[in-house]
Motif scaffolding. Structure first.
Motif, mmCIF file in Angstrom:
data_model
loop_
_atom_site.group_PDB
_atom_site.id
_atom_site.type_symbol
_atom_site.label_atom_id
_atom_site.label_comp_id
_atom_site.label_asym_id
_atom_site.label_seq_id
_atom_site.Cartn_x
_atom_site.Cartn_y
_atom_site.Cartn_z
ATOM 1 N N ASP A 100 45.285 95.845 53.178
ATOM 2 C CA ASP A 100 45.741 95.561 54.532
ATOM 3 C C ASP A 100 45.061 96.496 55.538
ATOM 4 O O ASP A 100 45.056 97.713 55.352
ATOM 5 N N HIS A 101 44.497 95.900 56.573
ATOM 6 C CA HIS A 101 43.808 96.659 57.622
ATOM 7 C C HIS A 101 43.716 95.798 58.877
ATOM 8 O O HIS A 101 44.020 94.608 58.839
ATOM 9 N N SER A 102 43.294 96.402 59.969
ATOM 10 C CA SER A 102 43.073 95.667 61.207
ATOM 11 C C SER A 102 41.825 96.227 61.887
ATOM 12 O O SER A 102 41.267 97.226 61.433
ATOM 13 N N ARG A 107 43.997 86.714 53.865
ATOM 14 C CA ARG A 107 45.436 86.566 54.072
ATOM 15 C C ARG A 107 45.832 87.280 55.368
ATOM 16 O O ARG A 107 45.468 88.443 55.575
ATOM 17 N N MET A 108 46.572 86.576 56.241
ATOM 18 C CA MET A 108 47.040 87.155 57.490
ATOM 19 C C MET A 108 48.300 86.419 57.955
ATOM 20 O O MET A 108 48.351 85.181 57.890
ATOM 21 N N THR A 138 46.870 92.691 61.302
ATOM 22 C CA THR A 138 46.714 93.189 59.941
ATOM 23 C C THR A 138 46.385 92.018 59.012
ATOM 24 O O THR A 138 47.010 90.961 59.092
ATOM 25 N N HIS A 139 45.408 92.233 58.147
ATOM 26 C CA HIS A 139 44.994 91.203 57.202
ATOM 27 C C HIS A 139 44.476 91.838 55.915
ATOM 28 O O HIS A 139 44.214 93.037 55.863
ATOM 29 N N TYR A 140 44.334 91.010 54.892
ATOM 30 C CA TYR A 140 43.871 91.404 53.566
ATOM 31 C C TYR A 140 42.751 90.459 53.170
ATOM 32 O O TYR A 140 42.774 89.277 53.525
#
Length: 103
Positions: free
Chosen positions: A45-47, A64-65, A85-87
């Protein structure tokens, strides 16, 4: 936020070619950096601080978001709004050639 995914449309754009997708992104005002990630590579997870568009030139990339998930394939692009945030993860057993497009 709903994922904004665009699949390569061969009826409108012809056969998929990496150079065509890169030119499309540049025409949209993006600066592009291309990376090759190995199978199984993941990004927790990050942005990001800027709006981006992810694009795939080869391989498969899970994204994924906000509770949605999609697998991107060659010719696909996906908008990634700043601050969300997304993966992401390379799937499918092959390396993924990935374009990081930002403006």
């Amino acid at each position: 936020m709903k994922l904004t995914l665009e699949r390569w449309d061969t009826a409108k754009k012809g056969k998929f070619e990496s150079s065509k997708l890169l030119q499309q992104l540049r025409d949209e005002g993006y600066s592009c950096s291309t990376y090759t990630f190995p199978a199984g590579c993941s990004f927790g997870d990050h942005s990001h601080a800027q709006d981006k568009k992810d694009a795939i030139l080869a391989g498969e990339f899970l994204f994924r978001m906000d509770g949605e998930e999609v697998i991107l394939k060659a010719g696909d692009t996906l908008e990634v709004p700043k601050g969300h945030t997304h993966y992401a993860e390379v799937v499918g057993g092959q390396p993924c050639v990935f374009v990081d497009a930002s403006r």
